[in-house]
Enzyme design. Sequence first.
Site, mmCIF file in Angstrom:
data_model
loop_
_atom_site.group_PDB
_atom_site.id
_atom_site.type_symbol
_atom_site.label_atom_id
_atom_site.label_comp_id
_atom_site.label_asym_id
_atom_site.label_seq_id
_atom_site.Cartn_x
_atom_site.Cartn_y
_atom_site.Cartn_z
ATOM 1 N N LYS A 9 1.040 -1.264 -0.047
ATOM 2 C CA LYS A 9 -0.043 -0.206 -0.124
ATOM 3 C C LYS A 9 0.888 1.370 -0.151
ATOM 4 O O LYS A 9 1.772 1.255 0.640
ATOM 5 C CB LYS A 9 -0.795 0.025 1.246
ATOM 6 C CG LYS A 9 -1.671 1.097 1.504
ATOM 7 C CD LYS A 9 -2.525 1.242 2.862
ATOM 8 C CE LYS A 9 -3.198 2.436 2.991
ATOM 9 N NZ LYS A 9 -2.243 3.697 3.084
ATOM 10 N N LYS A 14 7.643 1.215 1.367
ATOM 11 C CA LYS A 14 7.938 0.323 0.673
ATOM 12 C C LYS A 14 9.097 0.642 -0.037
ATOM 13 O O LYS A 14 10.274 -0.276 -0.043
ATOM 14 C CB LYS A 14 6.701 0.266 -0.397
ATOM 15 C CG LYS A 14 6.990 -0.990 -1.416
ATOM 16 C CD LYS A 14 5.771 -1.260 -2.509
ATOM 17 C CE LYS A 14 5.225 0.159 -2.796
ATOM 18 N NZ LYS A 14 5.831 1.189 -3.300
ATOM 19 N N LYS A 40 5.112 8.385 -8.800
ATOM 20 C CA LYS A 40 5.522 9.565 -7.915
ATOM 21 C C LYS A 40 7.058 9.425 -8.217
ATOM 22 O O LYS A 40 7.714 10.828 -8.032
ATOM 23 C CB LYS A 40 5.345 9.314 -6.133
ATOM 24 C CG LYS A 40 3.994 9.429 -5.813
ATOM 25 C CD LYS A 40 3.768 9.719 -4.576
ATOM 26 C CE LYS A 40 4.690 8.725 -3.574
ATOM 27 N NZ LYS A 40 3.922 7.314 -3.851
ATOM 28 N N ASP A 127 -2.023 -0.265 -4.195
ATOM 29 C CA ASP A 127 -3.400 0.076 -4.013
ATOM 30 C C ASP A 127 -4.204 -0.275 -4.971
ATOM 31 O O ASP A 127 -5.347 -0.758 -4.688
ATOM 32 C CB ASP A 127 -3.330 1.772 -3.759
ATOM 33 C CG ASP A 127 -2.582 2.356 -2.542
ATOM 34 O OD1 ASP A 127 -3.041 2.605 -1.668
ATOM 35 O OD2 ASP A 127 -1.200 2.269 -2.792
#
Length: 252
Positions: A9, A14, A40, A127
């Site tokens: 998630k 991570k 990102k 996600d």
Amino acid sequence: MIKIAVYGKGGIGKSTTVSNVSAALSQMGYKVMQIGCDPKADSTYALHGYEKMTTVLDLVREKKDAFELSDMVREGFGGVICVEAGGPTPGLGCAGRGIIAALEKLKEKGAYETYKPDVVIYDVLGDVVCGGFTMPMRSGYADKVFIITSGENMAIHAAANIAMAVNGFKDRGYAALGGLILNRRNVKNEDEKVEELAGDISSKVIGTLTRSETVQEAESLAKTVVEAFPQSDMAEEYRNLAKAMLKECGVE
């Protein structure tokens, strides 16, 4: 070549974990390539001083195919080869399709043959587990999938969905589930919740990480813990995790 995909998630730690594992593996003598598959494009920041990287999708948008493999990569701490897939222009395009395009471009430009990594780690946002976000677990890419979670309900829910996706693709020759990694947030009954999840998905917890201020201290220095504080307990946890991941991939 050992090929690993790490899912979890958003906000679960991570990329921090993957970067420290990459750094630990490099110090163990492995040639590592880390590929960030998050729009990102911040997966590899801690490996190269938080300097912004040109992403593969940036290059495709700006130059079509008129660029070299060397334009797509940056060498980070310990010689780790850093790549960021990037994402679409906000409001335009699909992030999942962007991952597909980026990984195909790496293959087309001969990244694996040129750099000859011993270990490739795909850092993937978990996600949404559909379309391009499943690309790293497809045949020809990762062989094992590891899922990072905490004991928080949303993290566990995301981890269960990722495990379901891995299981759903197993008959297609996709990557197998290697296990769970517990990144502690110190919530109530955290270890028990994650162990229960492991049982529910017929897997196991292969490593745990302590919630530690050392991680934030390293980030403030724009480095991994393994680089900034190599003698710390936290660095040792990352080294142990790296060994555990290799073991699940058949390397003792």
